[in-house]
Design an enzyme around this catalytic site. Structure first.
Site, PDB file in Angstrom:
ATOM      1  N   TYR A  89       0.839  -1.183  -0.056  1.00 21.96           N
ATOM      2  CA  TYR A  89      -0.078   0.224  -0.028  1.00 21.96           C
ATOM      3  C   TYR A  89       0.924   1.291  -0.085  1.00 21.96           C
ATOM      4  CZ  TYR A  89      -4.442  -2.484   0.031  1.00 21.96           C
ATOM      5  OH  TYR A  89      -5.396  -3.185  -0.444  1.00 21.96           O
ATOM      6  N   ARG A  92       1.659   1.727  -3.454  1.00 16.93           N
ATOM      7  CA  ARG A  92       0.712   2.384  -4.173  1.00 16.93           C
ATOM      8  C   ARG A  92       0.321   3.951  -3.689  1.00 16.93           C
ATOM      9  NH1 ARG A  92      -4.571  -1.318  -3.807  1.00 16.93           N
ATOM     10  NH2 ARG A  92      -5.106   0.235  -5.138  1.00 16.93           N
ATOM     11  N   HIS A 143     -14.727   2.452  -1.688  1.00 19.32           N
ATOM     12  CA  HIS A 143     -13.678   1.577  -1.271  1.00 19.32           C
ATOM     13  C   HIS A 143     -12.662   2.186  -0.305  1.00 19.32           C
ATOM     14  CE1 HIS A 143     -14.374  -1.766  -4.456  1.00 19.32           C
ATOM     15  NE2 HIS A 143     -15.580  -1.567  -3.626  1.00 19.32           N
TER      16      HIS A 143
END
Length: 321
Positions: A89, A92, A143
């Site tokens: 993450y 990202r 999300h």
């Protein structure tokens, strides 16, 4: 994300509107439909951000190092190895911070500013729609966001919005490296050994002091925000829907994908924009009166929405039509 509340409202009945048949990729015919459409819904997926340089991590090649990326997006994976999940993450987060909103994001934001009856549901967690100045009241992040942080202790409700620290913490610095001359990032090489990151190296929750901090995204098996879901349902039930865009998504993740059938039952024509939308394997989804454009959203959306948002200027901003 594997369940959706039943729609028990009386307004979910099948629409009796008869739509005239039009070629599925006829832009002129679509423009006529758009100009007569007031209530418009959009469902966006990772394909919307592909032109901004962000990987989709779904389908063929959807791996990060030697991990199936979707298998890292679970509570179980975080409990087993929070460090490797956080590296994924953090990588990202870093990519999305470097990326810029593309013309698809900007076109949708312009549509929202022109049409108060347009609602956009995004499955993306990259914050690019927000950075394109999409009005927050007309954008639902199904999300969550890479830049929200919350506590991994399920009994704790601590959350921090808008954390753009890069790296998130010192132990995650390898995920925030920019390599010179386009050289590959060592972190992405599955044969490159990565130092194990223990839970003691990840910040603790400042509220309960028990859980460690985790990305504020919705992982597989977790429920979407209940208040947000009620807001979306209320919008959909309020009046019939004229048009729904399905942009850059395979529509395989629920409950997000369920909104397509719900919108159709409320009268909406479906407009699919995806490079694979006109593939033979996908065309069965196209009903009479629907449209499908097998093109990249960043290229296609400004053309499709031009009658409402106008042409972009040299800075990529949309003037009045």
């Amino acid at each position: 994300m594997d369940s959706t509340p039943a729609d028990t409202s009386a307004s979910a009945e099948t629409s009796t509107t008869n739509h005239p048949m039009a070629p599925h990729n006829d832009i002129e015919a679509f423009h006529q439909v758009l100009k007569s459409s007031r209530r418009i819904l959009a469902l966006c997926g990772a394909g919307l951000s592909a032109s901004s340089g962000l990987p989709t991590f779904r389908g063929a090649g959807g791996f990060w190092r030697n991990y199936d990326a979707t298998q890292l997006a679970t509570v179980r994976a975080f409990k087993m190895d929070a460090g490797i999940v956080w590296l994924f993450y953090s990588y990202r987060r870093h990519l999305a911070l470097k990326a810029e909103p593309n013309m698809g994001h900007r076109a949708l934001a312009a549509l929202a500013r022109r049409n108060m009856d347009f609602l956009c549901l995004t499955q993306n967690v990259d914050n690019l729609s927000q950075r394109a100045e999409h009005p927050s009241s007309q954008l639902k992040s199904l999300h969550g966001s890479l830049y929200d942080i919350k506590c991994s202790n399920e009994s704790c409700d601590w959350i921090q919005k808008g954390n753009f620290d890069d790296p998130f913490c010192a132990a995650l610095a390898p995920a925030s490296v920019d390599m010179p001359n386009g050289e590959p990032l060592p972190l992405l090489d599955p044969y490159h050994r990565v130092k194990h990151i223990g839970e003691d190296e990840i910040p603790k929750c400042p509220q309960c002091k028990k859980g460690i901090q985790r990305p504020g995204v919705v992982w597989f098996g977790e429920d979407l925000d209940a208040n947000m879901m009620m807001d979306i349902s209320a919008w959909m039930r309020a009046e019939p829907i004229d048009l729904m865009f399905v942009i850059g998504t395979s529509a395989q993740v629920y409950p997000a994908a369920s909104y397509i059938d719900k919108a159709r039952k409320r009268g909406a024509r479906i407009v699919t924009i995806n490079p694979e939308a006109e593939d033979e394997a996908e065309m069965y989804k196209i009903k009479p009166g629907d449209f499908a454009f097998g093109r990249d959203a960043a290229e296609c959306l400004p053309i499709l929405l031009e009658p409402v948002i106008g042409k972009p200027d040299e800075d990529g901003e949309f003037g009045m039509p």
